[in-house]
Design an enzyme around this catalytic site. Structure first.
Site: not given
Length: 263
Positions: A168, A172
């Site tokens: 993640y 991002k």
């Protein structure tokens, strides 16, 4: 029966006349962004994977705000999904003024226990899809010659490491940098690109991942304001970036995190 709700925004924060595509628009942050944009008067293309949920969102927002809404059910994990969505969204209103790249997934797990399939799925949805979608929509904005605003809903996890969020954080962080490249390349054409980086937001997913007090406590201790965000605090920042009030804002990542990323 249509019952028009009082607008949430006024003055220069109005988005009347703007055409916006919002991905992941039926749940959590995306659903609140859709409500915010509807309240601000934008015409909307709502995207998600579930056709029934999209129809329900369109009906509710049309009844509340009396705006034009189109819906497109597209799985952004599909390699052809971003291009298909870009073409259909641009065609829906004859162009787009705003793209909100919001759709995302998360599979929390320790870095040393990374599941390759989940790692690939995270990067496909969180990085590949929004980057390619922004590229295609950005090209249409440049061709139209009327400027535009591309807004990435990233995460504070793009700016500061978060345990158990290996894929993640990587996805991002990559998306924030991709957005800066768009800002650099598309800025001369009047197209702005910026990121919003919230801390934990108390959506259904946020509650599921951070609802346990034992897990939430260390995270909350790192946030000077002592709480997690609520959806409208993210939506307000996104509306501002889409509006003419942010006409000189380009290539920034706005941390909506209560001070978490100060360190």
């Amino acid at each position: 029966m249509t019952t028009v709700t009082a607008p949430r925004y006024a003055g220069a924060l109005r988005l009347d006349g703007k055409r916006a595509l919002i991905t992941g628009a039926t749940k959590g942050i995306g659903a609140d962004i859709a409500r915010a944009f509807a309240s601000a008067g934008a015409s909307l293309v709502l995207s998600g994977r579930d056709e029934a949920e999209l129809r329900s969102a369109r009906t509710a927002l049309t009844d509340q705000y009396n705006i034009e809404i189109r819906t497109l059910a597209v799985d952004l994990a599909d390699s052809a999904g971003p291009a298909r969505l870009a073409d259909a969204a641009v065609d829906a209103f004859g162009g787009l003024d705003v793209l909100v790249n919001n759709a995302g997934v998360s599979y929390p797990q320790p870095a040393t226990e990374t599941d390759p399939a989940q790692f690939d799925a995270t990067l496909a949805v969180n990085l590949r899809a929004p980057a390619l979608l922004a590229s295609a929509v950005g090209a249409s904005m440049v061709e139209a010659g009327t400027g535009g605003s591309i807004i990435t809903v990233a995460s504070a996890a793009a700016l500061a490491p978060l345990p158990d969020h290996y894929a993640y954080c990587a996805s991002k962080a990559g998306l924030v940098m991709a957005t800066k490249v768009l800002a650099r390349e598309l800025g001369p054409h009047g197209v702005r690109a910026n990121s919003v980086c919230p801390t934990v937001v108390l959506t259904e997913m946020g509650q599921r991942v951070w609802g346990e007090e034992a897990k939430a406590a260390p995270m909350l201790a790192r946030i000077p304001l002592g709480r997690f965000a609520v959806p409208h605090e993210v939506s307000d920042a996104v509306v501002w970036l889409a509006s003419d009030m942010a006409s000189m804002v380009n290539g920034v990542d706005i941390a909506v995190d209560g001070g978490y990323t100060m360190g």
